[in-house]
Design an enzyme around this catalytic site. Structure first.
Site, PDB file in Angstrom:
ATOM      1  N   LYS A 129      -3.486   8.707 -25.045  1.00  0.00           N
ATOM      2  CA  LYS A 129      -3.125   8.721 -26.464  1.00  0.00           C
ATOM      3  C   LYS A 129      -2.969   7.315 -27.034  1.00  0.00           C
ATOM      4  O   LYS A 129      -3.412   7.044 -28.151  1.00  0.00           O
ATOM      5  CB  LYS A 129      -1.847   9.515 -26.674  1.00  0.00           C
ATOM      6  CG  LYS A 129      -2.078  11.022 -26.548  1.00  0.00           C
ATOM      7  CD  LYS A 129      -0.862  11.807 -27.000  1.00  0.00           C
ATOM      8  CE  LYS A 129      -0.811  13.155 -26.343  1.00  0.00           C
ATOM      9  NZ  LYS A 129      -1.187  14.274 -27.158  1.00  0.00           N
ATOM     10  N   GLU A 154      -5.408  12.875 -32.297  1.00  0.00           N
ATOM     11  CA  GLU A 154      -6.124  12.631 -31.045  1.00  0.00           C
ATOM     12  C   GLU A 154      -7.514  13.224 -31.150  1.00  0.00           C
ATOM     13  O   GLU A 154      -7.812  13.977 -32.077  1.00  0.00           O
ATOM     14  CB  GLU A 154      -5.377  13.252 -29.862  1.00  0.00           C
ATOM     15  CG  GLU A 154      -5.288  14.762 -29.930  1.00  0.00           C
ATOM     16  CD  GLU A 154      -4.764  15.367 -28.621  1.00  0.00           C
ATOM     17  OE1 GLU A 154      -4.686  14.648 -27.623  1.00  0.00           O
ATOM     18  OE2 GLU A 154      -4.469  16.564 -28.616  1.00  0.00           O
ATOM     19  N   ASN A 167     -10.236  15.537 -29.033  1.00  0.00           N
ATOM     20  CA  ASN A 167     -10.498  16.373 -27.873  1.00  0.00           C
ATOM     21  C   ASN A 167     -11.975  16.313 -27.561  1.00  0.00           C
ATOM     22  O   ASN A 167     -12.808  16.684 -28.388  1.00  0.00           O
ATOM     23  CB  ASN A 167     -10.054  17.812 -28.135  1.00  0.00           C
ATOM     24  CG  ASN A 167      -8.551  17.915 -28.182  1.00  0.00           C
ATOM     25  OD1 ASN A 167      -7.850  17.247 -27.421  1.00  0.00           O
ATOM     26  ND2 ASN A 167      -8.037  18.722 -29.082  1.00  0.00           N
TER      27      ASN A 167
HETATM   28  P1  ADP Z   1      -1.138  17.622 -27.465  1.00  0.00           P
HETATM   29  O1  ADP Z   1      -2.085  16.620 -26.889  1.00  0.00           O
HETATM   30  O2  ADP Z   1      -0.032  17.961 -26.528  1.00  0.00           O
HETATM   31  O3  ADP Z   1      -1.823  18.821 -28.043  1.00  0.00           O
HETATM   32  P2  ADP Z   1      -0.911  16.403 -30.122  1.00  0.00           P
HETATM   33  O4  ADP Z   1      -0.709  14.956 -30.283  1.00  0.00           O
HETATM   34  O5  ADP Z   1      -2.282  16.933 -30.378  1.00  0.00           O
HETATM   35  O6  ADP Z   1      -0.400  16.870 -28.662  1.00  0.00           O
HETATM   36  O7  ADP Z   1       0.126  17.156 -31.058  1.00  0.00           O
HETATM   37  C1  ADP Z   1       0.278  18.551 -31.025  1.00  0.00           C
HETATM   38  C2  ADP Z   1       1.069  19.042 -32.223  1.00  0.00           C
HETATM   39  O8  ADP Z   1       2.324  18.370 -32.319  1.00  0.00           O
HETATM   40  C3  ADP Z   1       0.418  18.783 -33.565  1.00  0.00           C
HETATM   41  O9  ADP Z   1      -0.495  19.780 -33.914  1.00  0.00           O
HETATM   42  C4  ADP Z   1       1.615  18.765 -34.494  1.00  0.00           C
HETATM   43  O10 ADP Z   1       2.029  20.078 -34.757  1.00  0.00           O
HETATM   44  C5  ADP Z   1       2.681  18.119 -33.667  1.00  0.00           C
HETATM   45  N1  ADP Z   1       2.751  16.663 -33.901  1.00  0.00           N
HETATM   46  C6  ADP Z   1       2.212  15.694 -33.128  1.00  0.00           C
HETATM   47  N2  ADP Z   1       2.483  14.469 -33.629  1.00  0.00           N
HETATM   48  C7  ADP Z   1       3.214  14.643 -34.745  1.00  0.00           C
HETATM   49  C8  ADP Z   1       3.808  13.762 -35.722  1.00  0.00           C
HETATM   50  N3  ADP Z   1       3.712  12.437 -35.636  1.00  0.00           N
HETATM   51  N4  ADP Z   1       4.489  14.306 -36.741  1.00  0.00           N
HETATM   52  C9  ADP Z   1       4.604  15.650 -36.838  1.00  0.00           C
HETATM   53  N5  ADP Z   1       4.091  16.522 -35.973  1.00  0.00           N
HETATM   54  C10 ADP Z   1       3.389  16.043 -34.925  1.00  0.00           C
END
Ligand code: ADP
Length: 645
Positions: free
Chosen positions: A116, A288, A290
């Site tokens: 990340k 991120e 995928n």
């Molecule tokens: P993972 O890799 O575990 O899926 P992500 O970074 O894609 O993690 O985040 C997953 C979810 O977490 C997002 O869809 C959102 O709902 C929440 N999220 C992540 N970062 C933030 C942020 N900075 N502010 C608010 N919600 C967040």
């Protein structure tokens, strides 16, 4: 084009990849673990290779065995699906070294996006809008507090190696930043073997909107619209839809072109997804990328008419992506729901067992991607997702109506499942209005799903259909009669049923049906509206399921009902007065004391099982009488944790 490919996955995604391969005239090889010997994906393939025992790390994650399986079957390429090895750059490298094509991006692109912190730095450098934050590893709790203050609360602490919704915590003040840092790095170390943590601004009421990209090996990249996945539980998606009800063309194009910029910056080929969070002012921030096919890709396929798996295969075979950005048109709307073997009334605890009945829904614009069929054994070794249901319509409202009907028609008996919960989500006014955010489930179901009271109108319909079903059963059994009383736990409803061919008048409603006793699905027409009811008979009881509501009733002749009302209840051991452990596990904590009053939805205890913390909640209001187990105890299935008064 390839003659034969291997699918290094299981479940619905393995079956879905095979469908496209077959259509393209490509032979398929499945891999499977000992637990999956009879699984649908094994039977759907032309050949299958056993790669090890049930635990994933001994089978589906064994790179050496999968490479060997390719060599043995002479498969020229591997589709990794999602999860498992799909984002493992070592796997992609090993295949390359063995002269086997990885149907996905280059190992370099996977590695660049897999971390990340690194991915966010790359995105910033490529000019992609990112969440304000601190993109260096945070050394200790004191630094976490200092940096959080600089950025401004609330902030989110994240494990750099995190994924699948794990290793993330919100902090709203110094105390939470300090504790959150410790907890996140501990969780990151134990889950990912990498305790690096960073910190970014927490976006309030965010929506999760992601852009699908497609790129070829010759540097041509396009975006294929967006998907909104804001309905999440524990940061895991439950519903996904395309297009997002929140975006207009301008924001879509801006997000799309940034996604393409990022993909180009890492030399991306194949299908990939750039995830953003979007705030209430439509400001969007990169989350991120995928580097694989997403679970929710069907909604994109249904609104664009493309087959993303076909493009992945063509691109891997070296073909050019012949689509231009202008060729992408979005037609109507599609919504997907994920069907899990889990118990929404027990804090979504995973459920297992044999699928004794399994009937998939059908209908205009309905697509089911399943990894199981009737007789399948749902175990606890893998992800509990059984199937995905996607509905397409000319408008979002039509897609939603079709998905509701599809869920009503999805008949699953055996393990517990979340269909009633999915229906309840779709039924909310807020879902209909499309005002989504990642807090949707927490806000709409604040006391959990068990506490939800279904609307009266639904109840009335179910009572009428129960009367109708009993009328039809009695007629067949030679006991035709017009007057009935539908007795539920709570009350009794007198209904009069008359029939004219297959049109019935029941309790003031006109219902058209040709249902026959024994059929699990009752299709009813209320005027122009069609509805499906699931009917289960158990002795003299009828259980009807519709719109997320399950109601068990006895439908009796009025005289019998009178007697029945006066009959003293025979009392079987009353398990509802006890909290039982739903699975073997460790009792981590008890949240209540003897004598304490509890309300439906309150936390009672936490049981750790399958490396997951499962919160057990009160299924009704009551008072705790006595605690029967202490934290630290290892529990068997159905062991009593506490008793109510
Ligand atoms: P993972 O890799 O575990 O899926 P992500 O970074 O894609 O993690 O985040 C997953 C979810 O977490 C997002 O869809 C959102 O709902 C929440 N999220 C992540 N970062 C933030 C942020 N900075 N502010 C608010 N919600 C967040």
């Amino acid at each position: 084009m390839f003659k034969k490919i291997l699918i290094a996955n299981r479940g619905e995604i393995a079956c879905r990849v095979m469908r496209t391969a077959r259509r393209m005239g490509i032979a398929t090889v499945a891999v499977y673990s000992e637990a999956d010997e009879n699984a649908l994906h094994v039977r759907s393939a032309d050949e299958a290779v056993l790669v090890g025992p049930a635990p994933s790390r001994d089978s589906y994650l064994r790179i050496d065995r999968i490479v060997e399986a390719c060599q043995r079957t002479r498969a020229e390429a591997v589709h990794p699906g999602y999860g498992f090895l799909s984002e493992n750059h070592v796997f992609a490298e090993k295949l390359e070294q063995a002269g086997i094509v990885f149907i996905g991006p280059t190992p370099q692109a996977i590695a660049a996006m897999g971390d990340k912190i690194q991915a966010k730095k790359l995105a910033q450098a490529a000019g992609v809008s990112s969440v304000p934050g601190h993109l260096d590893v945070i050394p200790d709790a004191a630094a976490a507090v200092r940096i959080a203050r600089e950025i401004g609360y609330p902030v989110m602490l994240k494990a750099s190696a995190g994924g699948g919704g794990k290793g993330m915590r919100i902090a709203r003040n110094d105390g939470e930043a300090r504790d959150g840092f410790r907890a996140t790095s501990a969780e990151a170390r134990s889950s990912f073997g990498d305790d690096r943590v960073f910190l970014e601004k927490y976006i309030e009421e965010p929506r999760h909107i992601e852009i699908q990209v497609l790129g070829d090996a010759h540097g041509h990249v396009i975006y294929v619209g967006e998907r909104e996945c804001s309905i999440q539980r524990r940061h895991q998606k439950v519903f996904e839809e395309a297009p997002s009800p929140f975006l207009e063309e301008e924001t879509r194009a801006a997000m799309g072109s940034q996604a393409v910029m990022l993909a180009k910056a890492v030399g991306y080929r194949s299908a990939g997804t750039v995830e953003f969070i979007v705030d209430q002012h439509r400001r969007f921030y990169f989350l991120e990328m995928n580097t694989r096919l997403q679970v929710e890709h069907p909604v994109t396929e249904m609104v664009t008419g493309l087959d993303l798996v076909e493009w992945m295969i063509r691109i891997a075979a070296g073909e050019s992506l012949t689509l231009r950005q202008n060729d992408i048109r979005l037609d109507g709307a599609a919504i997907e729901a994920r069907v899990y073997a889990e118990d929404p009334r027990r804090d979504f605890l995973p459920s297992s067992g044999r699928l004794v009945r399994y009937i998939e829904p059908r209908g205009d614009g309905v697509r089911v991607d399943a990894g199981v069929d009737e007789g399948a054994e749902i175990g606890l070794d893998y992800d509990p997702m059984m199937a995905k249901v996607t509905a397409h319509g000319a408008t979002r409202a039509e897609a939603r109506a079709r998905l509701r009907a599809a869920l009503d028609g999805f008949y699953i008996r055996g393990p517990r499942h979340n269909i009633a919960f999915l229906s309840a989500v779709l039924t909310t006014k807020r879902f209909a209005a499309g005002t989504l955010s990642t807090n949707f489930i927490a806000e709409e179901f604040p006391r959990g799903f068990a506490a939800v009271k279904p609307p009266r109108k639904l109840f009335d319909r179910i009572i009428a259909v129960a009367g109708l079903a009993q009328f039809i059963i009695a007629e067949r059994d030679g006991g035709a009669a017009a007057d009935w009383v539908v007795c539920s736990d709570a009350d009794q409803h007198a209904v009069t049923v008359t029939r004219d061919d297959h049109v019935f008048r029941v309790a003031g409603q006109t219902i058209d049906t040709d249902w026959q006793p024994g059929e699990p699905l009752l299709h009813a027409k209320f005027g122009r509206n069609e509805a499906i009811f699931q009917v289960d008979r158990n002795g003299h009881s009828l259980t009807l399921t519709h719109g997320g509501v399950t109601l068990t009733v006895k439908v009796l002749r009025p005289r019998v009902a009178q007697l029945f009302a006066r009959m003293p209840e025979k009392s079987p051991p009353d398990l509802s007065r006890m909290l039982l452990s739903p699975m073997p596990g460790l009792l981590v904590s008890i949240a209540v004391a003897e004598g304490q009053q509890v309300h439906i939805g309150d936390e009672l205890a936490v049981v750790e099982a399958m490396k997951m913390m499962n919160v057990l909640r009160a299924e009704r209001d009551g008072q705790v009488k006595v605690l029967r187990a202490q934290p630290g105890a290892s529990l068997g299935v159905d062991q009593i944790i506490l008793e109510f008064v």
